[in-house]
Each structure stands twice: as structure tokens, then as C-alpha cells.
Design a protein around this motif. Structure first.
Motif, PDB file in Angstrom:
ATOM      1  N   TYR A 221     -31.227  32.838  13.233  1.00 59.44           N
ATOM      2  CA  TYR A 221     -32.039  32.558  14.424  1.00 59.44           C
ATOM      3  C   TYR A 221     -31.142  32.529  15.672  1.00 59.44           C
ATOM      4  O   TYR A 221     -31.504  33.072  16.729  1.00 59.44           O
ATOM      5  CB  TYR A 221     -32.767  31.229  14.270  1.00 59.44           C
ATOM      6  CG  TYR A 221     -33.608  30.870  15.479  1.00 59.44           C
ATOM      7  CD1 TYR A 221     -34.900  31.362  15.621  1.00 59.44           C
ATOM      8  CD2 TYR A 221     -33.085  30.076  16.497  1.00 59.44           C
ATOM      9  CE1 TYR A 221     -35.663  31.066  16.740  1.00 59.44           C
ATOM     10  CE2 TYR A 221     -33.843  29.767  17.620  1.00 59.44           C
ATOM     11  CZ  TYR A 221     -35.130  30.263  17.737  1.00 59.44           C
ATOM     12  OH  TYR A 221     -35.872  29.971  18.855  1.00 59.44           O
ATOM     13  N   MET A 222     -29.981  31.898  15.540  1.00 60.23           N
ATOM     14  CA  MET A 222     -29.080  31.815  16.689  1.00 60.23           C
ATOM     15  C   MET A 222     -28.569  33.189  17.100  1.00 60.23           C
ATOM     16  O   MET A 222     -28.416  33.468  18.296  1.00 60.23           O
ATOM     17  CB  MET A 222     -27.916  30.877  16.366  1.00 60.23           C
ATOM     18  CG  MET A 222     -28.322  29.408  16.266  1.00 60.23           C
ATOM     19  SD  MET A 222     -26.913  28.326  15.906  1.00 60.23           S
ATOM     20  CE  MET A 222     -27.708  26.704  15.995  1.00 60.23           C
ATOM     21  N   ARG A 223     -28.303  34.060  16.130  1.00 62.63           N
ATOM     22  CA  ARG A 223     -27.862  35.417  16.475  1.00 62.63           C
ATOM     23  C   ARG A 223     -28.953  36.188  17.207  1.00 62.63           C
ATOM     24  O   ARG A 223     -28.681  36.913  18.174  1.00 62.63           O
ATOM     25  CB  ARG A 223     -27.446  36.167  15.204  1.00 62.63           C
ATOM     26  CG  ARG A 223     -26.087  35.751  14.648  1.00 62.63           C
ATOM     27  CD  ARG A 223     -25.597  36.773  13.618  1.00 62.63           C
ATOM     28  NE  ARG A 223     -26.502  36.882  12.479  1.00 62.63           N
ATOM     29  CZ  ARG A 223     -26.434  36.132  11.389  1.00 62.63           C
ATOM     30  NH1 ARG A 223     -25.484  35.206  11.285  1.00 62.63           N
ATOM     31  NH2 ARG A 223     -27.278  36.312  10.385  1.00 62.63           N
ATOM     32  N   ARG A 224     -30.198  36.029  16.754  1.00 60.29           N
ATOM     33  CA  ARG A 224     -31.300  36.733  17.417  1.00 60.29           C
ATOM     34  C   ARG A 224     -31.506  36.255  18.846  1.00 60.29           C
ATOM     35  O   ARG A 224     -32.004  37.004  19.692  1.00 60.29           O
ATOM     36  CB  ARG A 224     -32.603  36.548  16.617  1.00 60.29           C
ATOM     37  CG  ARG A 224     -32.648  37.274  15.291  1.00 60.29           C
ATOM     38  CD  ARG A 224     -34.075  37.352  14.760  1.00 60.29           C
ATOM     39  NE  ARG A 224     -34.701  36.044  14.623  1.00 60.29           N
ATOM     40  CZ  ARG A 224     -34.618  35.277  13.538  1.00 60.29           C
ATOM     41  NH1 ARG A 224     -33.905  35.681  12.489  1.00 60.29           N
ATOM     42  NH2 ARG A 224     -35.232  34.109  13.483  1.00 60.29           N
ATOM     43  N   ASN A 225     -31.152  35.025  19.090  1.00 59.25           N
ATOM     44  CA  ASN A 225     -31.359  34.435  20.424  1.00 59.25           C
ATOM     45  C   ASN A 225     -30.018  34.089  21.080  1.00 59.25           C
ATOM     46  O   ASN A 225     -29.917  33.107  21.824  1.00 59.25           O
ATOM     47  CB  ASN A 225     -32.234  33.187  20.302  1.00 59.25           C
ATOM     48  CG  ASN A 225     -33.632  33.505  19.800  1.00 59.25           C
ATOM     49  OD1 ASN A 225     -34.519  33.883  20.569  1.00 59.25           O
ATOM     50  ND2 ASN A 225     -33.832  33.360  18.497  1.00 59.25           N
ATOM     51  N   ALA A 226     -29.025  34.926  20.805  1.00 60.04           N
ATOM     52  CA  ALA A 226     -27.663  34.625  21.258  1.00 60.04           C
ATOM     53  C   ALA A 226     -27.567  34.509  22.774  1.00 60.04           C
ATOM     54  O   ALA A 226     -26.917  33.601  23.303  1.00 60.04           O
ATOM     55  CB  ALA A 226     -26.698  35.693  20.744  1.00 60.04           C
ATOM     56  N   ARG A 227     -28.217  35.431  23.505  1.00 59.80           N
ATOM     57  CA  ARG A 227     -28.097  35.383  24.965  1.00 59.80           C
ATOM     58  C   ARG A 227     -28.692  34.095  25.521  1.00 59.80           C
ATOM     59  O   ARG A 227     -28.106  33.472  26.421  1.00 59.80           O
ATOM     60  CB  ARG A 227     -28.779  36.599  25.582  1.00 59.80           C
ATOM     61  CG  ARG A 227     -28.671  36.646  27.104  1.00 59.80           C
ATOM     62  CD  ARG A 227     -29.153  37.985  27.641  1.00 59.80           C
ATOM     63  NE  ARG A 227     -29.227  37.991  29.098  1.00 59.80           N
ATOM     64  CZ  ARG A 227     -29.563  39.047  29.822  1.00 59.80           C
ATOM     65  NH1 ARG A 227     -29.854  40.197  29.217  1.00 59.80           N
ATOM     66  NH2 ARG A 227     -29.613  38.973  31.147  1.00 59.80           N
ATOM     67  N   THR A 228     -29.823  33.679  24.983  1.00 63.91           N
ATOM     68  CA  THR A 228     -30.440  32.424  25.426  1.00 63.91           C
ATOM     69  C   THR A 228     -29.505  31.255  25.200  1.00 63.91           C
ATOM     70  O   THR A 228     -29.265  30.430  26.101  1.00 63.91           O
ATOM     71  CB  THR A 228     -31.756  32.181  24.668  1.00 63.91           C
ATOM     72  OG1 THR A 228     -32.691  33.202  25.014  1.00 63.91           O
ATOM     73  CG2 THR A 228     -32.343  30.823  25.011  1.00 63.91           C
ATOM     74  N   LEU A 229     -28.951  31.136  23.996  1.00 66.18           N
ATOM     75  CA  LEU A 229     -28.132  29.986  23.650  1.00 66.18           C
ATOM     76  C   LEU A 229     -26.787  30.018  24.358  1.00 66.18           C
ATOM     77  O   LEU A 229     -26.268  28.971  24.772  1.00 66.18           O
ATOM     78  CB  LEU A 229     -27.946  29.929  22.134  1.00 66.18           C
ATOM     79  CG  LEU A 229     -29.239  29.687  21.345  1.00 66.18           C
ATOM     80  CD1 LEU A 229     -28.981  29.758  19.850  1.00 66.18           C
ATOM     81  CD2 LEU A 229     -29.859  28.343  21.715  1.00 66.18           C
ATOM     82  N   ILE A 230     -26.218  31.211  24.533  1.00 68.43           N
ATOM     83  CA  ILE A 230     -24.954  31.303  25.268  1.00 68.43           C
ATOM     84  C   ILE A 230     -25.148  30.869  26.717  1.00 68.43           C
ATOM     85  O   ILE A 230     -24.333  30.134  27.289  1.00 68.43           O
ATOM     86  CB  ILE A 230     -24.395  32.737  25.202  1.00 68.43           C
ATOM     87  CG1 ILE A 230     -23.906  33.036  23.787  1.00 68.43           C
ATOM     88  CG2 ILE A 230     -23.263  32.926  26.208  1.00 68.43           C
ATOM     89  CD1 ILE A 230     -23.532  34.490  23.573  1.00 68.43           C
ATOM     90  N   ALA A 231     -26.251  31.317  27.321  1.00 67.25           N
ATOM     91  CA  ALA A 231     -26.516  30.947  28.714  1.00 67.25           C
ATOM     92  C   ALA A 231     -26.759  29.450  28.853  1.00 67.25           C
ATOM     93  O   ALA A 231     -26.226  28.798  29.770  1.00 67.25           O
ATOM     94  CB  ALA A 231     -27.718  31.725  29.237  1.00 67.25           C
TER      95      ALA A 231
END
Length: 436
Positions: A221-231
Motif C-alpha cells: 500500500y505504501m509503495r502504491r501511494n509513495a508520492r503521497t506519503l513522501i510528501a
């Protein structure tokens, strides 16, 4: 869970946050006597306020986040409160820098329980339209607690700044500044008792589902939403780094730059933190809920960017103005904008993660914000010690770290807004499909 029970949970969690903030922030008022009695540099002392504390606070948070997603969250906070309160009291018995650092590590491990559990509890207890204000009320504890610690620590220094020792029953001889840790540590045990009276909210996704989520699914899940979580993690981490640096060195700035006493600087910092900080936090939560009601799904990101812009201007300016009065006046908007995004930040991570992964998502957020945010005090000290090699250059170190940190916050949150909107939309679609 009824509305009354939900707000009672927020109230107790806010009290826990007050207790943790006092234990965490008290060191910023004790720089003078601790450096004198233990012979420390600015950089060594900064490890007690920042990185040395948050390493264990953040790393243990990952394991605790996993427990939060599978076990009774109120019990986890109760145990953590007992640990951080006892370790704070033990700080008053230490004799060396190493012992003092180890005690701070113990406080950090205890406090690592609070963030992931609180975010998970509040997110399951409130609907989205009220999440911003609920998270902001919880974050009031940080500012009330920090304000109390700044004022209390400054008062202690003004009354007990002399070198030497005093005798404490049972404990024996301690430095005068160490007595404050008995006063602030042991009352925190009340939080343990109150947390045992808080009702555990039902998880939105169901407790059974939460127990069965493998780590591979969380990472996917975190990989799929990497940009969201990184930001989210990167942007709010840069913001936290600036806030920690300002909070840790503000009193020392007024002492070194404008010749104030520790008591005067502590009274100013404590009063502004308790008086203006809560207003900023509530305003941020209100803005998130207002934007959300208008269908703006990236509301937390917008509020985070507003806070960063205000900090870049006012917190970048106050250290370099020549007048102490003007610097103190500029700290009013500094405290407002510094507090603005933190209810929003917790709401953002709660919205970005599914309920059954929320503890782990919050722990990841705590890890990055804590680890990098804790560098703030040390970075300020390193620039002062290594770049300028002049204690009186602290003002320039504060201004430089603020401008750079808040500029990075604006860039990262702006970059992540489209991805965050997509993450929230996908999560809503899954909920609708499951409901159907």
C-alpha cells in the motif's frame, strides 16, 4: 461510540499529550545550569533535546504502530504514560551525561506509544467532517505542555541556578535543576489511570481485519501511494525540524542576543506557546474542516502550506531584527503559524491510510518527523559551533535553518497535493465498494 465518549477520549489523550510535552521540552530551559554542571557543548546538549531523544522515540514507534493496529490502543497508551513518567523522575537521579542521555531514551520509548495510538483512536471515533478539529484539540496538549515546561524550567533556573547540590529525601544529593524532574514526572502517572477509563472505539475496518494485515500488504500500500506519503512525511518533517530548533534555542537566543534573563525569556516563550499556540492549532483544524465541507480533499496539505509560508516570513525575520521588542512582537505570528498545521498533519496521515493500517502509518509519520525533526536543535547548534564558531551567532543559525526548512516544506507539500487527492479518492471508492 457516542459523541460524549469520543470527546472524553480526546480529552484524556490531550492530557497525555500535555504530560509528554512537559517531559520532552523541559530541557530547553535548563541549558545554562546543565552545561555548567556537566561541562557540555551546545552540540552535546542538543542531543538531549533532539536527536538522542527522538531516535528511540521514532524507532520504537514502528513496532508500537504494529501493536496499535492489532491490540487495545488505550492500554498501550496507559503503559507508555507510566514509562515516560517514571523515566522522567529517574532523570532527577542521574549523575553523568551518559546516564542523563539514557534516561531521555527511556522517556522517548514511553512517548512513542502516544502518537500512533492517539491518531488511530481519534480517526475511528470521529467522522471526516469533524476530524480536523478533533485532531487539533488533541494537539493542544503539545502547546499547553510546552508552554508549561518553558515557564516552569525558567522559574526553576531563576530560583535554583547555583552550582552545587541539594539533598532530596530517599534520592540523596542532586543538582538543584534536577529537582524539577520529580515535580513533572510522577504526576504523569495520573494519565495511566485515566486512560484505563477510556472506551476503545470500534475500528472502521473491523478489529479482526486489522489483526490479519501482513507487513507485505502494508508495504505494498505504501509503495502504491509513495508520492503521497513522501510528501506528507517529508514536508511536515521539515516543518517540525524548524519548530524543534526554534523551541529548543529561543530562550538562549534572547539571553545571548538581547541580554535577557532566563526567567524573562522563559516567561515570554511559555506565555506565547500557551496563549497563541492553541489558537493556531484550533484555527488549523477549523480550516481543515471548513475546506473539507466544501469538498476540498487536500485540505490538510493546504493548511500545512499556509503554516509554512507564515513561518518562512516571520520566523526567518525575528532572529535578525535589532530590537528585542520587535523580535518578541514577531513571535506572536510565529507561534500562530507554527501551530497551524499540526492538527492538519495528523488528519492527513489518518485520511491517507486505511483504518487497519493507521497505527503503522502514523508510526511511519512519527519516525520521519521525529528522526529528522529532532535534528533541528542539533543543526542549529552545529551551524553556530562549526560554521560561525561564535555563540553570539545563534541568531543567524536560527534564521538560516528556518528559511531553508520552510522553503522545503512548501515545495514538498505542493508536489504531493495531486497524489494525496488521488489517495483519498481511491480510499473512498474502496469504502463505497465494501459498503455496497
Amino acid at each position: 461510540m457516542s459523541a460524549w465518549q469520543a470527546w472524553y477520549a480526546v480529552g484524556v489523550l490531550t492530557l497525555a499529550n500535555v504530560s509528554g510535552a512537559i517531559d520532552r521540552q523541559i530541557f530547553s530551559s535548563l541549558i545554562g545550569p546543565v552545561r555548567r554542571d556537566l561541562g557540555l557543548t551546545d552540540t552535546q546538549y542538543s542531543l538531549l533535546m533532539g536527536f538522542g531523544f527522538v531516535v528511540f522515540f521514532s524507532v520504537f514507534g514502528l513496532a508500537i504502530g504494529r501493536l496499535v493496529d492489532r491490540n487495545r490502543r488505550t492500554l498501550i497508551v496507559a503503559i507508555g504514560a507510566a514509562l515516560w513518567s517514571i523515566m522522567t523522575a529517574i532523570t532527577g537521579t542521574t549523575r553523568t551525561y551518559g546516564q542523563l542521555l539514557l534516561a531521555r531514551v527511556g522517556v522517548g520509548v514511553g512517548e512513542a506509544t502516544l502518537g500512533p495510538a492517539a491518531v488511530s483512536i481519534i480517526a475511528d471515533a470521529f467522522p471526516r467532517r469533524r476530524l480536523g478539529i478533533a485532531m487539533s484539540v488533541y494537539m493542544l496538549g503539545t502547546f499547553f505542555g510546552s508552554g508549561v515546561s518553558y515557564a516552569l524550567g525558567a522559574w526553576v533556573v531563576s530560583k535554583a541556578d547555583a552550582p552545587g547540590f541539594v539533598s532530596v529525601p530517599i534520592v540523596g544529593l542532586v543538582h538543584p535543576w534536577q529537582t524539577v524532574f520529580f515535580v513533572i514526572g510522577l504526576p504523569g502517572l495520573l494519565v495511566t489511570l485515566l486512560m484505563l477509563t477510556v472506551r476503545e472505539p470500534e475500528r472502521i475496518a473491523g478489529a479482526r481485519a486489522a489483526e490479519q494485515v501482513p507487513m507485505s500488504q502494508v508495504f505494498a500500500y505504501m509503495r502504491r501511494n509513495a508520492r503521497t506519503l513522501i510528501a506528507l512525511c517529508g514536508g511536515f518533517t521539515c516543518s517540525a525540524s524548524v519548530n524543534w530548533g526554534v523551541g529548543a534555542w529561543l530562550q538562549t537566543f534572547f539571553v545571548r542576543t538581547h541580554g535577557w534573563s532566563v526567567a524573562e525569556a522563559g516567561a515570554l516563550q511559555g506565555g506565547l506557546t500557551m496563549g497563541i499556540g492553541p489558537l493556531g492549532t484550533l484555527l488549523g483544524g477549523w480550516l481543515v474542516d471548513r475546506y473539507t465541507a466544501r469538498g476540498i480533499t487536500d485540505a490538510p496539505m493546504r493548511v500545512g502550506m499556509l503554516g509554512a509560508a507564515g513561518m518562512l516570513l516571520f520566523a526567518g525575520l525575528y532572529p535578525v531584527v535589532p530590537s528585542a521588542t520587535v523580535a518578541a512582537a514577531l513571535l506572536v505570528p510565529v507561534n500562530l503559524f507554527a501551530a497551524l498545521p499540526w492538527g492538519a498533519a495528523n488528519a492527513a496521515i489518518a485520511e491517507a491510510m486505511p483504518s487497519r493500517m493507521r497505527g503503522q502509518g502514523s508510526a511511519l509519520f512519527q519516525l520521519t518527523v521525529g528522526m529528522a525533526g529532532g535534528i533541528g536543535p542539533t543543526l542549529v547548534a552545529l551551524i553556530t559551533d562549526r560554521v560561525f564558531a561564535d555563540d553570539n551567532a545563534l541568531r543567524w543559525s536560527l534564521s538560516i535553518t528556518t528559511v531553508v526548512g520552510m522553503a522545503l516544506t512548501l515545495v514538498l507539500l505542493s508536489w504531493g497535493r495531486p497524489a494525496y487527492r488521488a489517495t483519498v479518492a481511491a480510499r473512498d471508492a474502496r469504502r463505497e465498494a465494501n459498503a455496497g
